[in-house]
Motif scaffolding. Structure first.
Motif: not given
Length: 95
Positions: A38, A67, A70-71
């Motif tokens: 990610f 990031s 998104k994770a």
């Protein structure tokens, strides 16, 4: 595990995620190996009790908010290493 200790960067909680409901068998390496897809990880820490056993939660700090988001979106509620699922949430800090 490498950790960036710059207090200015650590105050920005939008890049930090809190992971809970981790199976006690998941170790630091398994936690860390889950998140590089990610983005750049600045720090990753599994919470341990005084006898060095997992407390079932940890923290991951990315170099950017995208990031981290998104994770959270892709991993929230998923199984890790075929054991209990975990929950990711953005860590909020209030000053």
């Amino acid at each position: 595990m490498y950790s960036n200790h710059d207090p200015i960067l650590q105050r920005n909680g939008v890049r930090n995620i809190f992971i809970e409901n981790l199976d006690k068998r998941i170790d630091q390496n398994a936690l860390h190996d889950t998140f590089p897809a990610f983005g750049n990880i600045w720090s990753c820490k599994l919470a341990l009790d005084p006898s060095s056993k997992s407390k079932g939660y940890g923290f991951v700090q990315f170099d950017n908010e995208e990031s981290a988001q998104k994770a959270i979106e892709q991993l929230n509620g998923m199984l890790l290493n075929q054991v209990d699922g975990f929950i990711c949430k953005q860590q909020k800090r209030h000053f």
